[in-house]
Design a protein around this motif. Structure first.
Motif, PDB file in Angstrom:
ATOM      1  N   ASP A  97       0.630  -1.158   0.006  1.00 15.67           N
ATOM      2  CA  ASP A  97      -0.139  -0.138  -0.134  1.00 15.67           C
ATOM      3  C   ASP A  97       0.920   1.228   0.130  1.00 15.67           C
ATOM      4  N   VAL A  98       1.862   1.353   0.956  1.00 15.84           N
ATOM      5  CA  VAL A  98       2.769   2.680   1.019  1.00 15.84           C
ATOM      6  C   VAL A  98       3.339   2.654  -0.348  1.00 15.84           C
ATOM      7  N   THR A  99       3.954   1.687  -0.797  1.00 17.21           N
ATOM      8  CA  THR A  99       4.854   1.591  -2.206  1.00 17.21           C
ATOM      9  C   THR A  99       3.863   2.229  -3.110  1.00 17.21           C
ATOM     10  N   ARG A 100       2.825   1.587  -3.539  1.00 17.84           N
ATOM     11  CA  ARG A 100       1.899   2.011  -4.431  1.00 17.84           C
ATOM     12  C   ARG A 100       1.590   3.661  -4.277  1.00 17.84           C
ATOM     13  N   PHE A 101       1.188   3.963  -3.135  1.00 16.95           N
ATOM     14  CA  PHE A 101       0.875   5.372  -2.841  1.00 16.95           C
ATOM     15  C   PHE A 101       1.775   6.267  -3.286  1.00 16.95           C
ATOM     16  N   ALA A 102       2.924   5.799  -2.840  1.00 13.99           N
ATOM     17  CA  ALA A 102       4.202   6.721  -2.850  1.00 13.99           C
ATOM     18  C   ALA A 102       4.819   6.967  -4.038  1.00 13.99           C
ATOM     19  N   MET A 103       4.516   6.016  -4.881  1.00 16.79           N
ATOM     20  CA  MET A 103       4.828   5.982  -6.464  1.00 16.79           C
ATOM     21  C   MET A 103       4.068   6.945  -7.246  1.00 16.79           C
ATOM     22  N   LEU A 104       2.910   7.174  -6.755  1.00 16.21           N
ATOM     23  CA  LEU A 104       1.766   8.151  -7.425  1.00 16.21           C
ATOM     24  C   LEU A 104       1.984   9.547  -6.866  1.00 16.21           C
ATOM     25  N   THR A 105       2.808   9.747  -5.962  1.00 19.67           N
ATOM     26  CA  THR A 105       2.925  11.290  -5.402  1.00 19.67           C
ATOM     27  C   THR A 105       3.531  12.083  -6.260  1.00 19.67           C
ATOM     28  N   ARG A 106       3.980  11.677  -7.359  1.00 22.27           N
ATOM     29  CA  ARG A 106       4.461  12.869  -8.410  1.00 22.27           C
ATOM     30  C   ARG A 106       4.023  12.007  -9.945  1.00 22.27           C
ATOM     31  N   ARG A 107       4.051  13.192 -10.720  1.00 23.14           N
ATOM     32  CA  ARG A 107       3.809  13.139 -12.181  1.00 23.14           C
ATOM     33  C   ARG A 107       4.787  11.718 -12.569  1.00 23.14           C
ATOM     34  N   LEU A 134       7.030   5.480   6.079  1.00 18.83           N
ATOM     35  CA  LEU A 134       6.280   4.760   7.483  1.00 18.83           C
ATOM     36  C   LEU A 134       6.009   5.848   8.396  1.00 18.83           C
ATOM     37  N   GLU A 135       6.289   7.189   8.169  1.00 16.43           N
ATOM     38  CA  GLU A 135       5.946   8.150   9.245  1.00 16.43           C
ATOM     39  C   GLU A 135       4.418   8.393   9.301  1.00 16.43           C
ATOM     40  N   GLN A 136       4.059   8.588  10.403  1.00 16.22           N
ATOM     41  CA  GLN A 136       2.596   8.810  10.657  1.00 16.22           C
ATOM     42  C   GLN A 136       2.188  10.438  11.060  1.00 16.22           C
ATOM     43  N   SER A 137       2.390  10.904   9.589  1.00 11.54           N
ATOM     44  CA  SER A 137       2.061  12.291   9.920  1.00 11.54           C
ATOM     45  C   SER A 137       1.637  12.769   8.536  1.00 11.54           C
ATOM     46  N   LYS A 138       1.018  14.188   8.543  1.00  5.17           N
ATOM     47  CA  LYS A 138       0.532  14.744   7.618  1.00  5.17           C
ATOM     48  C   LYS A 138       1.667  14.778   6.176  1.00  5.17           C
ATOM     49  N   ASP A 139       2.623  14.813   6.553  1.00  3.27           N
ATOM     50  CA  ASP A 139       3.844  14.649   5.333  1.00  3.27           C
ATOM     51  C   ASP A 139       3.796  13.449   4.723  1.00  3.27           C
ATOM     52  N   ASN A 140       3.208  12.435   5.152  1.00  3.82           N
ATOM     53  CA  ASN A 140       3.160  10.955   4.604  1.00  3.82           C
ATOM     54  C   ASN A 140       1.894  11.038   4.177  1.00  3.82           C
ATOM     55  N   PRO A 141       1.768  11.148   2.617  1.00  7.14           N
ATOM     56  CA  PRO A 141       0.499  11.384   2.058  1.00  7.14           C
ATOM     57  C   PRO A 141      -0.457   9.785   2.107  1.00  7.14           C
ATOM     58  N   VAL A 142       0.227   8.738   2.148  1.00  5.23           N
ATOM     59  CA  VAL A 142      -0.685   7.665   2.129  1.00  5.23           C
ATOM     60  C   VAL A 142      -1.357   7.502   3.499  1.00  5.23           C
ATOM     61  N   ARG A 182      -3.252  12.340 -10.592  1.00  4.25           N
ATOM     62  CA  ARG A 182      -4.042  13.291 -10.272  1.00  4.25           C
ATOM     63  C   ARG A 182      -5.146  12.751  -9.035  1.00  4.25           C
ATOM     64  N   VAL A 183      -5.290  11.265  -9.092  1.00  3.15           N
ATOM     65  CA  VAL A 183      -6.267  10.910  -8.042  1.00  3.15           C
ATOM     66  C   VAL A 183      -5.807  10.911  -6.660  1.00  3.15           C
ATOM     67  N   ALA A 184      -4.201  10.471  -6.387  1.00  2.00           N
ATOM     68  CA  ALA A 184      -3.672  10.604  -5.351  1.00  2.00           C
ATOM     69  C   ALA A 184      -3.621  11.946  -4.933  1.00  2.00           C
ATOM     70  N   PHE A 185      -3.397  13.068  -5.690  1.00  2.00           N
ATOM     71  CA  PHE A 185      -3.341  14.573  -5.373  1.00  2.00           C
ATOM     72  C   PHE A 185      -4.609  15.014  -4.789  1.00  2.00           C
ATOM     73  N   TYR A 186      -5.722  14.389  -5.452  1.00  2.00           N
ATOM     74  CA  TYR A 186      -7.318  14.792  -4.935  1.00  2.00           C
ATOM     75  C   TYR A 186      -7.575  14.260  -3.737  1.00  2.00           C
ATOM     76  N   LEU A 187      -7.145  13.081  -3.694  1.00  2.00           N
ATOM     77  CA  LEU A 187      -7.433  12.238  -2.226  1.00  2.00           C
ATOM     78  C   LEU A 187      -6.738  13.010  -1.044  1.00  2.00           C
ATOM     79  N   TYR A 188      -5.400  13.348  -1.180  1.00  2.00           N
ATOM     80  CA  TYR A 188      -4.928  14.093  -0.019  1.00  2.00           C
ATOM     81  C   TYR A 188      -5.613  15.320   0.113  1.00  2.00           C
TER      82      TYR A 188
END
Length: 581
Positions: free
Chosen positions: A417-427, A440-448, A515-521
């Motif tokens: 899950d983390v791998t997939r979301f992180a790979m889509l946080t940039r164009r 793996l950080e539990q903060s706002k700076d970690n989008p997933v 764009r989906v990842a950006f929107y979800l954030y």
């Protein structure tokens, strides 16, 4: 329900009425009219370019069209105000009831909210990963795999008929190198000392393959010349590597519909058939290429070759398909492979390549254009490099692979899950920095984490409400009195939900799943902001003690957020969690 499409239809209907009244000339092309969120939210909820688009053909100034159009638009009960801005844009403010209606629409449609149809069955082939079957997938393949899989999911959600395809590059010299490397491991399994050359694959992943070959054939290949075992070992090794690759893809949550073998093109007449199709179009000829631009290689010499006239279809140079010695170039089977796709009747083709294939784009597009007579578009998406970090420092090596970080290294460390979301946080065409610690950080700076936490937080609130005896099933919430949602923050969250159907359509058309990842954030941010406001303003808390009707209205809003987050994460291939652990 798609509010942007609905208001666009209202604009078009109003313009049609103005034409009937003689205020606009007949025959205007309304296809270019859009309704979108304004760049500055302070300007309104939606903006249309209608007057700007029609002015030239109508022979009028944009503001002369925009004024009467804006006045008529406010006759629609959904549009509270329509103001002309700048050279002729119209900014519109919409009724809160429209946004409240979005909440009801989400709960009624469930996970299908935002799901669309392109109007007809459009068949799309998405080819991605397609790594040489010579070793485990590395982190670069991981990005291409995630991007391609999310794009396929997105297109399906948008109503396309999608085929996910992997092209097995098992027809080139690299597979012979693999066979020789496995043979060395086979000798090693028999207790012999071996030494790997510079052109061979020394990774530990081949130890088990060499052992498996020993178990299959015993000592049959010991002391035998290469011609006695090369073909068999090549097939055995390729199958073993593809089993490894399939396991890697499964660990990442990636599935393929088709695995197409390059080797199946050789000796079957399929390459010849593809080139014959080009020849019938007058695009194959014998000739000599000019030397490369700039300084030519020292060993370059003019050779007569069989060439594809790719410049006739937008390439910057013609391309060789058969060498002067009569053998095929690497481009020839790729032409045949794409000819096969065209012959299978796909309406659109998408190839996901690594950044190192940038020079290959034009020639491949030219080939598909020629083979389909311009009827089948090919979009090539390039995925840029991934830079790995750990403890703030570059992270490069994998003992198992020998020279690179594998897909499994990443997934085993942070999860799919983390791998997939992180790979889509940039164009896809922008470099991506992947920090194992931050992932793996539990903060706002970690989008997933931030998005999954929003979903889990909603689930937690709903559980508390149910425990307090409030009905929170979707059918009940869809019938709640949503007029009780009257705070600006609540309306803003509903307005964000309304963007989802449009976002899906835009992302699908542009082939941009990020764009989906950006929107979800952004959606998660809106929800978290509302939640935190509720800590200081009791009236914004989802659970209103002693007032089940208001509680259900607020529960309806946040449940709609969870529904959309779940749908979006499904497109990205990420699990929507109900509890954070």
């Amino acid at each position: 329900m798609n509010p942007f499409a609905d208001i666009q239809a209202c604009v078009v209907e109003t313009l049609t009425a103005m034409t009937a009244e003689g205020l606009l000339p007949h025959g205007l092309d309304l296809a270019g009219i859009t309704v979108e969120p304004p760049r500055d939210p302070a300007h309104g909820d939606m903006a249309t370019n209608a007057a700007m688009v029609l002015a030239g053909a109508a022979g009028a100034a944009p503001r002369d069209i925009a004024g009467p159009l804006a006045e008529r638009l406010t006759a629609d009960g959904r549009i509270m105000a329509a103001d002309v801005a700048g050279p002729g844009f119209i900014n519109m403010r919409l009724s809160p009831d429209l946004w409240r209606g979005v909440v009801r629409a989400v709960l009624t449609a469930g996970g299908d909210f935002g799901r669309a149809s392109p109007g007809r069955t459009v068949r799309v082939n998405v080819e991605y990963v397609s790594a040489n079957p010579t070793g485990p997938l590395h982190v670069g393949h991981t990005r291409g795999a995630v991007f391609g899989d999310a794009l396929a999911n997105l297109l399906e959600f948008a109503g396309y008929e999608v085929t996910r395809e992997y092209y097995i590059n098992d027809g080139g010299a690299q597979v012979d190198t693999l066979a020789r490397s496995v043979y060395l491991r086979y000798l090693e399994a028999h207790g012999q000392d071996v030494a790997f050359g510079d052109d061979e694959y020394p990774g530990d992943y081949l130890i088990a393959v060499g052992q498996a070959l020993k178990e299959k054939v015993g000592d049959a290949y010991l002391g035998q010349p290469e011609e006695a075992w090369l073909e068999d070992v090549r097939a055995f090794a390729t199958d073993a590597m593809m089993d490894l690759i399939r396991d890697d893809l499964k660990a990442l949550g990636v599935r393929m519909d088709v695995f197409f073998s390059e080797k199946s093109l050789y000796g079957t007449g399929r390459i010849e058939a593809a080139l014959n199709a080009l020849g019938q179009r007058g695009l194959i000829y014998e000739g000599v290429l000019k030397p490369p631009k700039g300084r030519a290689p020292e060993d370059w010499e003019p050779r007569r070759q069989t060439l594809f006239k790719s410049t006739a279809h937008g390439d910057d140079a013609d391309r060789p398909v058969r060498k002067s010695d009569g053998s095929w170039t690497y481009f020839a089977p790729d032409i045949a492979y794409h000819f096969d796709k065209v012959e299978r009747g796909f309406d659109e083709l998408i190839d996901v390549f690594g950044a190192d294939h940038g020079g290959y784009v034009r020639r491949m597009k030219a080939a598909v254009s020629a083979l389909s007579d311009g009827k089948t578009p090919l979009d090539v998406k390039l995925t840029q490099l991934v830079r790995l970090f750990r403890d703030g420092r570059p992270f490069r090596m994998s003992k198992r692979a020998g020279t690179f970080v594998t897909l499994r290294d990443v997934v085993d460390r942070v999860g799919a899950d983390v791998t997939r979301f992180a790979m889509l946080t940039r164009r896809n065409d922008a470099p991506l920095d992947f920090d194992f610690d931050k992932a793996l950080e539990q903060s706002k700076d970690n989008p997933v984490f931030y998005v999954q936490y929003a979903h889990a937080r909603v689930c937690s609130v709903l559980r508390k409400a149910a425990g307090a005896g409030i009905a929170v099933d979707d059918a009940t919430l869809a019938g709640a009195d949503l007029g009780r949602l009257d705070h600006d923050a609540e309306i803003a969250l509903a307005r964000k939900l309304a963007e989802w159907p449009r976002l899906v359509g835009v992302a699908a058309r542009t082939h941009e799943p990020h764009r989906v990842a950006f929107y979800l954030y952004d959606l998660a941010s809106e929800y978290h902001a509302l939640y935190h406001l509720g800590r200081s303003e009791e009236g914004l808390r989802a659970l209103q003690e002693g007032d089940s009707a208001t509680s259900q209205a607020k529960m309806a809003l946040i449940r709609a957020v969870a529904v959309v987050i779940s749908a979006g994460l499904g497109i990205l291939g990420v699990t929507p969690v109900e509890e954070m652990r």
